[in-house]
Design an enzyme around this catalytic site. Structure first.
Site, short mmCIF file in Angstrom:
data_model
loop_
_atom_site.label_atom_id
_atom_site.label_comp_id
_atom_site.label_asym_id
_atom_site.label_seq_id
_atom_site.Cartn_x
_atom_site.Cartn_y
_atom_site.Cartn_z
N ASP A 191 28.98 26.72 49.28
CA ASP A 191 29.14 25.07 49.18
C ASP A 191 30.55 24.07 49.34
O ASP A 191 30.75 24.41 48.44
CB ASP A 191 28.50 25.06 47.73
CG ASP A 191 26.75 25.32 47.95
OD1 ASP A 191 25.34 24.87 48.21
OD2 ASP A 191 26.21 27.00 47.79
N ASP A 197 33.99 30.69 50.77
CA ASP A 197 33.09 30.25 49.87
C ASP A 197 31.74 29.27 50.67
O ASP A 197 31.69 29.11 51.55
CB ASP A 197 33.66 29.47 48.82
CG ASP A 197 32.82 28.59 47.91
OD1 ASP A 197 31.57 29.34 47.16
OD2 ASP A 197 32.42 27.36 47.82
N ASP A 208 36.78 25.57 47.44
CA ASP A 208 36.99 24.43 47.54
C ASP A 208 37.33 23.95 46.01
O ASP A 208 37.18 22.89 45.25
CB ASP A 208 35.89 23.66 48.29
CG ASP A 208 34.44 23.86 47.03
OD1 ASP A 208 34.09 24.80 47.24
OD2 ASP A 208 34.22 22.62 46.94
#
Length: 221
Positions: free
Chosen positions: A13, A11, A170
């Site tokens: 960001d 991922d 995250d």
């Protein structure tokens, strides 16, 4: 530990970069432009991974179903577009992690829900991403995460079977997407974490508290 791994997907960001300062600032400008009090960056940070939806929810308490959300979203996008990398930075340990992955002969790439409107200029502005062999944005495929389609497309582009890929993210939706795609999943507990901050309930295969820990799982440390 991952002896059958050919590729690592991330991922963006909250996993590779900390973009929360710029995302939060773009949303907060909307408040101050309306004469509202500025909010501390700490209020925006947990929802940074949710993009416009998360930032507008923090700034104005509105959801995508509310009247006026679309207009606010476009305003947010315009604010963010002019400050993509003003305060955004690569997390400590990520540059070494990517370097070691490349040295180890593994392929790597990015699968994000950020639209290409922002992903493309942002990744071009940060030298780290020049070695990424695939970058899948939120609008690359008809479905975004938690749907597995973006991850499966990344694996296809890398010419690596999904079950030989690792996906690191995250947010719970990253783990949901990774599992659905048949990939090994790693929760990045140092990231934004979103609305379900307890990574234990995500049912990821592994959890790391800092980027460098992935090297141990890859047996590259």
């Amino acid at each position: 530990m991952f002896k059958d791994t050919d590729a690592v997907l991330f991922d963006l960001d909250g996993t590779l970069i900390d973009s929360a300062p710029d995302l939060g600032a773009a949303a907060d400008k909307m408040r101050t432009d309306r004469g509202l009090e500025s909010l501390p960056a700490s209020e925006y940070r947990p929802m940074a991974g949710a993009g416009a939806r998360g930032m507008i929810a923090v700034a104005f308490g509105l959801t995508v179903e509310d009247i006026g959300f679309e207009a606010l979203k476009e305003e947010f996008f315009s604010n963010y577009e002019v400050r993509l990398v003003d305060q955004t930075y690569v997390f400590e340990g990520v540059a070494e992690l990517i370097s070691r992955i490349c040295q180890g002969g593994l392929k790597w790439g990015i699968v994000t829900n950020k639209s290409a409107r922002f992903t493309t200029p942002l990744t071009r502005a940060i030298p780290l991403f020049k070695t990424a062999q695939t970058i899948i944005s939120g609008d690359t495929m008809p479905h975004a995460k938690p749907h597995p389609a973006p991850l499966l497309e990344a694996a296809r582009q890398l010419q690596v079977p999904p079950n030989r890929c690792i996906y690191v993210g995250d947010d719970e939706r990253d783990i949901v997407a990774g599992r659905a795609a048949g990939m090994v999943t790693v929760a990045a507990a140092y990231g934004y974490l979103g609305q379900v901050a307890n990574t234990a309930v995500w049912k990821a295969d592994f959890t790391i508290s800092q980027p460098a820990e992935l090297l141990k799982l890859l047996k590259m440390a």
